[in-house]
Design an enzyme around this catalytic site. Structure first.
Site, PDB file in Angstrom:
ATOM      1  N   ASP A  53       1.016  -1.101   0.419  1.00 14.09           N
ATOM      2  CA  ASP A  53       0.008  -0.106   0.196  1.00 14.09           C
ATOM      3  C   ASP A  53       1.211   1.358   0.261  1.00 14.09           C
ATOM      4  O   ASP A  53       2.558   1.000   0.299  1.00 14.09           O
ATOM      5  CB  ASP A  53      -1.509   0.198   0.969  1.00 14.09           C
ATOM      6  N   GLU A  77      -7.449  -0.732   6.007  1.00 14.59           N
ATOM      7  CA  GLU A  77      -5.957  -0.543   5.567  1.00 14.59           C
ATOM      8  C   GLU A  77      -5.650  -1.292   6.632  1.00 14.59           C
ATOM      9  O   GLU A  77      -4.057  -1.523   6.936  1.00 14.59           O
ATOM     10  CB  GLU A  77      -5.555   0.525   5.147  1.00 14.59           C
TER      11      GLU A  77
END
Length: 223
Positions: free
Chosen positions: A81, A103
Site C-alpha cells: 500500500d 487498511e
C-alpha cells in the site's frame, strides 16, 4: 520524472515482494492503483487478493483478480500500500483516501507491510499532511472537541457539500497543523477517544519496507 512516473516505478518494484500461489493484501489510493495494474500482469501466479476498500476490490475484479473476504483468510505474506507520509523509522500517516480502518485491519493480518511511495512522502516529522481519524457519526462533535484539545485543528471531511462517508458508513475528521514527535503515543491516545474507530497513524505497526521512488531510481528502506 513526474510523480506518476515515480509511482509507477515503485509499483513495478513491489512486484518482487509478491509471493506466488498466495493471497496478498492490497491497499487503496493512486499508488496502489498503479500496483494493481502491474499485479494484473502476473495474476496467474497468485491465488488472489484481499482489498482494503470497495474501490480497490472493484479495480482488482476488473483485472480478473479473485478478491477474498478477510474473514476467509488466516494469514497473508504481504500487504502492499501507499502512504501520505512516512518517516525514516517506518511510521506513516494514511487515510487520504478514507480507507484507513480497512487498511489497518488488512495490514495487521499480513506478515509484512511494504509501503510504496514517491520521494515526496518521506518526512522527518509527521503532521504536515492532515491526520485522518475515522469516527462514528453520532460522536462527531465530542470527538472533534477531544481532538482539538490535543492541539491542531480538527475538521470534518466534506465531499460534494456533505460529510464524506467511508466504506464502513462512518465519517472522517482530519486534524490539521500537527507536529507529531511521538506517533506511537499519539496513535494510542487518539484510538482511546470514545467514538473513534481508528486513527490514520500506522506507527505501533508501521511499514517493514518502503520502496521510495526518487529521481535516482527506487530506493529500498528497511525498518
Amino acid at each position: 520524472m513526474t510523480q506518476d512516473e515515480l509511482k509507477l516505478a515503485v509499483a513495478q518494484a513491489a512486484i518482487a515482494y509478491v509471493v506466488e500461489d498466495e493471497i496478498i493484501g492490497v491497499g487503496t489510493g493512486s499508488t496502489a492503483n498503479f500496483f494493481i495494474d502491474e499485479l494484473a500482469k502476473i495474476k496467474h501466479k497468485i491465488k488472489g487478493a484481499v482489498a482494503s476498500s470497495e474501490a480497490t476490490a472493484s479495480r482488482l475484479r476488473g483485472h480478473g483478480i479473485a478478491v477474498y473476504d478477510l474473514n476467509d483468510v488466516s494469514s497473508m505474506s504481504v500487504y502492499i500500500d501507499g502512504a501520505d507520509e512516512i518517516t525514516a523509522s517506518g511510521a506513516m500517516i494514511k487515510g487520504g483516501g478514507a480507507a484507513l480502518t480497512r487498511e489497518k485491519i488488512v495490514a495487521s493480518v499480513a506478515k509484512s507491510f511494504v509501503c510504496i511511495a514517491d520521494g515526496s512522502k518521506l518526512v522527518n516529522l509527521l503532521g504536515k499532511f492532515p491526520l485522518p481519524v475515522e469516527v462514528i457519526p453520532m460522536a462527531r462533535q465530542s470527538v472533534i472537541r477531544a481532538l482539538n484539545a490535543i492541539g491542531g485543528d480538527a475538521k470534518l471531511r466534506m465531499k460534494d457539500g456533505a460529510a464524506l462517508l467511508t466504506d464502513n458508513g462512518n465519517i472522517i475528521v482530519d486534524i490539521h497543523g500537527l507536529q507529531i514527535a511521538d506517533p506511537i503515543a499519539l496513535e494510542a491516545q487518539i484510538n482511546n477517544i470514545v467514538g473513534v474507530v481508528t486513527v490514520g497513524l500506522f506507527a505501533a505497526q508501521g511499514a517493514n519496507v518502503c520502496l521510495l521512488g526518487t529521481e535516482d531510481g527506487v530506493k529500498t528502506l528497511q525498518f
